[in-house]
Design an enzyme around this catalytic site. Sequence first.
Site, PDB file in Angstrom:
ATOM      1  N   ARG A  17       0.719  -1.241  -0.109  1.00 27.54           N
ATOM      2  CA  ARG A  17       0.085   0.000  -0.058  1.00 27.54           C
ATOM      3  C   ARG A  17       0.926   1.204  -0.073  1.00 27.54           C
ATOM      4  O   ARG A  17       1.956   1.296   0.591  1.00 27.54           O
ATOM      5  CB  ARG A  17      -0.668  -0.092   1.461  1.00 27.54           C
ATOM      6  CG  ARG A  17      -2.057   1.091   1.201  1.00 27.54           C
ATOM      7  CD  ARG A  17      -3.233   0.560   0.576  1.00 27.54           C
ATOM      8  NE  ARG A  17      -3.629  -0.749   0.820  1.00 27.54           N
ATOM      9  CZ  ARG A  17      -4.346  -1.176   1.907  1.00 27.54           C
ATOM     10  NH1 ARG A  17      -4.901  -0.202   2.697  1.00 27.54           N
ATOM     11  NH2 ARG A  17      -4.747  -2.294   2.091  1.00 27.54           N
ATOM     12  N   HIS A 106     -10.010   0.937   1.763  1.00 27.15           N
ATOM     13  CA  HIS A 106     -10.731   1.948   2.205  1.00 27.15           C
ATOM     14  C   HIS A 106      -9.881   3.471   2.509  1.00 27.15           C
ATOM     15  O   HIS A 106     -10.271   4.126   3.087  1.00 27.15           O
ATOM     16  CB  HIS A 106     -11.194   1.430   3.760  1.00 27.15           C
ATOM     17  CG  HIS A 106     -10.055   1.208   4.660  1.00 27.15           C
ATOM     18  ND1 HIS A 106      -9.400   0.104   4.525  1.00 27.15           N
ATOM     19  CD2 HIS A 106      -9.606   1.889   5.474  1.00 27.15           C
ATOM     20  CE1 HIS A 106      -8.419  -0.079   5.381  1.00 27.15           C
ATOM     21  NE2 HIS A 106      -8.834   1.082   5.926  1.00 27.15           N
ATOM     22  N   LYS A 115      -3.465  -6.520  -3.226  1.00 24.61           N
ATOM     23  CA  LYS A 115      -3.674  -7.735  -2.509  1.00 24.61           C
ATOM     24  C   LYS A 115      -3.390  -9.023  -3.313  1.00 24.61           C
ATOM     25  O   LYS A 115      -3.707  -9.181  -4.167  1.00 24.61           O
ATOM     26  CB  LYS A 115      -5.208  -7.653  -1.717  1.00 24.61           C
ATOM     27  CG  LYS A 115      -5.316  -6.447  -1.130  1.00 24.61           C
ATOM     28  CD  LYS A 115      -6.818  -6.438  -0.466  1.00 24.61           C
ATOM     29  CE  LYS A 115      -7.073  -5.296   0.386  1.00 24.61           C
ATOM     30  NZ  LYS A 115      -8.487  -5.281   0.835  1.00 24.61           N
ATOM     31  N   ASP A 238     -16.962  -1.015   1.815  1.00 25.01           N
ATOM     32  CA  ASP A 238     -15.697  -0.188   1.593  1.00 25.01           C
ATOM     33  C   ASP A 238     -15.466  -0.120   0.221  1.00 25.01           C
ATOM     34  O   ASP A 238     -16.231  -0.699  -0.765  1.00 25.01           O
ATOM     35  CB  ASP A 238     -14.757  -0.583   2.337  1.00 25.01           C
ATOM     36  CG  ASP A 238     -14.219  -1.864   1.969  1.00 25.01           C
ATOM     37  OD1 ASP A 238     -14.633  -2.753   1.161  1.00 25.01           O
ATOM     38  OD2 ASP A 238     -12.869  -2.257   2.497  1.00 25.01           O
ATOM     39  N   ASP A 240     -13.294  -1.548  -1.872  1.00 24.20           N
ATOM     40  CA  ASP A 240     -13.123  -2.737  -2.465  1.00 24.20           C
ATOM     41  C   ASP A 240     -14.149  -3.912  -2.357  1.00 24.20           C
ATOM     42  O   ASP A 240     -13.863  -5.052  -2.632  1.00 24.20           O
ATOM     43  CB  ASP A 240     -11.615  -3.188  -2.726  1.00 24.20           C
ATOM     44  CG  ASP A 240     -11.230  -3.496  -1.435  1.00 24.20           C
ATOM     45  OD1 ASP A 240     -11.483  -3.168  -0.220  1.00 24.20           O
ATOM     46  OD2 ASP A 240     -10.377  -4.497  -1.095  1.00 24.20           O
ATOM     47  N   ASP A 242     -14.435  -5.619   0.428  1.00 24.89           N
ATOM     48  CA  ASP A 242     -14.309  -6.734   1.385  1.00 24.89           C
ATOM     49  C   ASP A 242     -14.933  -6.505   2.966  1.00 24.89           C
ATOM     50  O   ASP A 242     -14.483  -7.260   3.831  1.00 24.89           O
ATOM     51  CB  ASP A 242     -12.964  -7.213   1.343  1.00 24.89           C
ATOM     52  CG  ASP A 242     -11.824  -6.269   1.515  1.00 24.89           C
ATOM     53  OD1 ASP A 242     -12.309  -4.985   2.064  1.00 24.89           O
ATOM     54  OD2 ASP A 242     -10.520  -6.522   1.163  1.00 24.89           O
ATOM     55  N   ARG A 243     -15.456  -5.257   2.981  1.00 29.44           N
ATOM     56  CA  ARG A 243     -15.606  -4.700   4.631  1.00 29.44           C
ATOM     57  C   ARG A 243     -17.214  -4.353   4.336  1.00 29.44           C
ATOM     58  O   ARG A 243     -17.569  -3.636   3.474  1.00 29.44           O
ATOM     59  CB  ARG A 243     -14.747  -3.649   4.996  1.00 29.44           C
ATOM     60  CG  ARG A 243     -13.445  -4.220   5.237  1.00 29.44           C
ATOM     61  CD  ARG A 243     -12.640  -3.091   6.027  1.00 29.44           C
ATOM     62  NE  ARG A 243     -12.896  -1.952   5.661  1.00 29.44           N
ATOM     63  CZ  ARG A 243     -12.599  -0.934   6.202  1.00 29.44           C
ATOM     64  NH1 ARG A 243     -12.699  -1.020   7.720  1.00 29.44           N
ATOM     65  NH2 ARG A 243     -12.662   0.329   5.989  1.00 29.44           N
ATOM     66  N   HIS A 325     -14.707  -6.894   8.079  1.00 28.96           N
ATOM     67  CA  HIS A 325     -14.395  -7.968   7.413  1.00 28.96           C
ATOM     68  C   HIS A 325     -14.999  -9.272   8.032  1.00 28.96           C
ATOM     69  O   HIS A 325     -14.933  -9.412   9.050  1.00 28.96           O
ATOM     70  CB  HIS A 325     -12.935  -8.361   7.276  1.00 28.96           C
ATOM     71  CG  HIS A 325     -11.962  -7.291   6.754  1.00 28.96           C
ATOM     72  ND1 HIS A 325     -11.687  -7.489   5.275  1.00 28.96           N
ATOM     73  CD2 HIS A 325     -11.177  -6.418   7.051  1.00 28.96           C
ATOM     74  CE1 HIS A 325     -11.079  -6.433   4.862  1.00 28.96           C
ATOM     75  NE2 HIS A 325     -10.611  -5.661   5.878  1.00 28.96           N
TER      76      HIS A 325
END
Length: 461
Positions: A17, A106, A115, A238, A240, A242-243, A325
């Site tokens: 990141r 996020h 990822k 979020d 992408d 995944d949350r 998550h």
Amino acid sequence: MERHCFPPSSLREYDIRGIVGETLGEADAHALGRSFGSVVRRRGGLSVAVGRDGRLSSPALEAALVDGLMAAGCDVIRIGLGPTPMLYYAVKALATAAGVMVTGSHNPPDYNGFKMTLADRPFWGEDIRALGALAACGDWEQGAGTCRDADVKARYVARLLEDVRLPALKVGWDCGNGATGEIVAELVQRLPGTHHVLFADIDGRFPNHHPDPTVEANLSDLKALVCAQGLDLGFAFDGDGDRIGAVDGTGRVVWGDQLLLILATALLRQLPGASVIADVKASKVLFDGVQALGGTPIMWKTGHSLIKAKMLETGAPLAGEMSGHIFFAHRWYGFDDAIYAALRLLEALGDLNSSLADLRSAMPALVNTPELRFPCPEERKFAIVAEVLDRLRAEGADVDATDGARVTTADGWWLLRASNTQAVLVARAESSTTAGLERLVAEIDCRLAAVGIVRAEAAHG
């Protein structure tokens, strides 16, 4: 010999990141492709699925990543724009050896990252640090891989719906202009009940609100929709996908650990005694609740890759984090998928014959802070937590060091840990009384002041 040095701050514990144009660029993406591709090849793999989120920098970073993967001799399957869980699904459905998602998750719009998953396992920690070493010495495989496109959106939507039993409810869905938009817009057309979708247009500028459902201010549009339309509940995602975030029919936020307890309640009816994993930020209500239901609660480290690795180790069918998550290995693949978690929550409400509001109201009434963030230099944050932990141990405190320091006192508990994604320290506290909570927060302030960190009021936002 060609080499590349990644900025050390970009190699995180469970992903890569950085700030685009400062600590992350196309040269980094290309080097990552060559390094990760080399690891894939050396472990006997060849094919790599690649996806990207809707950030403005993602197409260029993806193109450079793909070039690097092919230069290492990998055959790339590009699935295009979509949520991270769709990339994880593509690795399964297309039977690729590995997968890479270009996403800033996020984080603010100027961030981006990657990822990775390899051989059905998360790629994290020492794996990521090893990529940096490979790039630094140019220890790359050489080859001429291929590239093709594959559209998996329809298959993914069909799989999401394959085995869930859904009641007919009135539901709001806030995509926050993130990568879930197209999938959610397609999905809701096939669901029973009435559905209202907000901000499904994918726009990396995030013009309506930032897609981070852990910040309550970002849920204001969803709350207003639920209340104005008289909906049963609402979901937010979020950047992408995944949350997950959620609000009940009264507009009240239902946090990640509370959602996990509801999901665990339904799951443990089907799998008595099963293990449920939650991260160290989760409420005591969650751990006590799973225990009372006959399940086995496991407290573990924060981080999607760390949780997934623990699920593989323990065989737990369900796990979750305070950050939203949620991971299902029961009837799913063990990865964090916020859209699937939303569907399983709808199913749980039907199985439990209750509303989200009633289930939330039935939980013990504790008071807690939101996630408190304290800006801290990247190079100091882990050392500061270690210093605080040493002092606590020397004092004989009741401290759990699973991930940072989780300290239990007569007032409740407080947590201090270093973020793996940003240059901040993260704290949280929970008590049965407001006065107790104030004492816990004061102790956090005192502990940080002793190591030179003073809380700014802005850190509470």
